[in-house]
Design a protein around this motif. Structure first.
Motif, PDB file in Angstrom:
ATOM      1  N   ASP A 153       1.573  11.039 -61.401  1.00 53.42           N
ATOM      2  CA  ASP A 153       0.963  12.011 -62.609  1.00 53.42           C
ATOM      3  C   ASP A 153       1.565  11.870 -64.519  1.00 53.42           C
ATOM      4  OD1 ASP A 153      -1.098  13.684 -62.942  1.00 53.42           O
ATOM      5  OD2 ASP A 153       0.683  15.701 -63.575  1.00 53.42           O
ATOM      6  N   ASP A 154       2.718  11.335 -64.081  1.00 50.37           N
ATOM      7  CA  ASP A 154       2.961  11.223 -65.440  1.00 50.37           C
ATOM      8  C   ASP A 154       2.986  10.168 -66.375  1.00 50.37           C
ATOM      9  OD1 ASP A 154       4.873  12.382 -67.689  1.00 50.37           O
ATOM     10  OD2 ASP A 154       6.052  10.550 -67.075  1.00 50.37           O
ATOM     11  N   PHE A 188       0.075   8.713 -64.996  1.00 49.28           N
ATOM     12  CA  PHE A 188      -1.533   8.836 -66.061  1.00 49.28           C
ATOM     13  C   PHE A 188      -1.767   9.618 -67.081  1.00 49.28           C
ATOM     14  CE2 PHE A 188      -1.650   7.216 -60.657  1.00 49.28           C
ATOM     15  CZ  PHE A 188      -2.168   6.588 -61.393  1.00 49.28           C
ATOM     16  N   SER A 189      -1.347  10.493 -66.949  1.00 45.79           N
ATOM     17  CA  SER A 189      -1.243  11.831 -68.517  1.00 45.79           C
ATOM     18  C   SER A 189      -1.129  11.437 -69.973  1.00 45.79           C
ATOM     19  CB  SER A 189       0.005  12.616 -67.687  1.00 45.79           C
ATOM     20  OG  SER A 189      -0.255  13.351 -66.915  1.00 45.79           O
ATOM     21  N   PHE A 221      -2.045   8.377 -70.218  1.00 48.11           N
ATOM     22  CA  PHE A 221      -3.913   8.348 -70.965  1.00 48.11           C
ATOM     23  C   PHE A 221      -4.864   9.121 -71.486  1.00 48.11           C
ATOM     24  CE2 PHE A 221      -3.101   4.898 -67.892  1.00 48.11           C
ATOM     25  CZ  PHE A 221      -2.929   3.886 -69.327  1.00 48.11           C
ATOM     26  N   GLY A 222      -4.706  10.516 -71.610  1.00 50.69           N
ATOM     27  CA  GLY A 222      -5.094  11.464 -71.748  1.00 50.69           C
ATOM     28  C   GLY A 222      -6.719  12.267 -71.381  1.00 50.69           C
ATOM     29  N   LYS A 241      -7.597   9.892 -67.903  1.00 48.97           N
ATOM     30  CA  LYS A 241      -6.604  10.012 -66.924  1.00 48.97           C
ATOM     31  C   LYS A 241      -6.900  10.020 -65.252  1.00 48.97           C
ATOM     32  CE  LYS A 241      -3.239  13.299 -64.307  1.00 48.97           C
ATOM     33  NZ  LYS A 241      -2.821  14.628 -64.535  1.00 48.97           N
ATOM     34  N   ASP A 242      -8.275  10.662 -65.222  1.00 47.07           N
ATOM     35  CA  ASP A 242      -9.063  10.867 -63.968  1.00 47.07           C
ATOM     36  C   ASP A 242      -9.451   8.951 -63.688  1.00 47.07           C
ATOM     37  OD1 ASP A 242      -7.906  13.281 -63.436  1.00 47.07           O
ATOM     38  OD2 ASP A 242      -9.546  14.483 -64.386  1.00 47.07           O
ATOM     39  N   ARG A 289      -6.602   6.725 -63.175  1.00 47.87           N
ATOM     40  CA  ARG A 289      -6.117   6.908 -62.017  1.00 47.87           C
ATOM     41  C   ARG A 289      -6.790   6.585 -60.476  1.00 47.87           C
ATOM     42  NH1 ARG A 289      -2.978  11.142 -58.906  1.00 47.87           N
ATOM     43  NH2 ARG A 289      -2.148  11.797 -61.028  1.00 47.87           N
TER      44      ARG A 289
END
Length: 187
Positions: free
Chosen positions: A129-130, A132-133, A135-136, A139-140, A143
């Protein structure tokens, strides 16, 4: 102090009759690499545990960072499992060898490796999660891409060009390009 290397073809632990001591530090480079199977993971743990029983200090020093050969092989789950198993069974240090420069293709794997070396208490889900975060708003989507690559590279068995009718189980850090089309299909 004595330093030694437990390496690939001579990685089996000694019998219970052989006792070492904590003045010996052994760097453990197991004979296992991609493609990862449950059997390889269990064999790794058995060999590590055997060496841990000797009384020597153990250093985690795999060649796992060769896995992928610049392809997006997502083995962070296996790395997390083996690193933590080793840490819980006598690991006193780690040394990552063979980082070959495929940073973008294996960014998540490299992030997990680097993070575990200074933050071993975080769960794999927290580390992912850190990552992927960073990528602003994307993020989704990022992921989803990495999840898809993990499905392709870690969950899809493929036939080896080197043996007849068998799912590949060898070491592909040198030869992945020979079978990459079987993983990374046009679909």
């Amino acid at each position: 102090r004595i330093m030694g290397l437990i390496y690939a073809n001579y990685s089996e632990p000694p019998t219970d009759q052989i006792k070492l001591n904590d003045r010996m530090t052994l760097r453990f480079c197991p004979p296992f690499m991609y493609p990862w199977t449950d059997e390889k993971v269990e064999q790794y743990k058995g060999i590590w545990a055997g060496w841990a029983k000797t009384g020597a200090k153990l250093m985690f020093r795999p060649n796992f960072t060769l896995d992928g050969s610049c392809f997006p092989v997502q083995y962070q789950d296996v790395f997390y499992d083996l690193f933590n198993f080793s840490a819980q069974h006598g690991m006193v240090a780690s040394d990552m060898d063979s980082l070959t420069g495929h940073f973008a293709a294996q960014g998540l794997v490299n992030y997990v490796i680097a993070s575990l070396n200074h933050d071993a208490d975080s769960s794999l889900a927290q580390l992912e999660d850190d990552f992927f975060s960073a990528f602003g708003a994307a993020k989704d989507a990022v992921r989803e891409y990495f999840d898809y690559q993990k499905q392709v590279t870690m969950k899809s068995g493929f036939k080896s060009p080197f043996t007849d009718d068998s799912i590949e189980g060898g070491i592909l850090y040198l030869d992945l390009f020979l079978v990459a089309d079987r993983l990374f299909t046009p679909a």
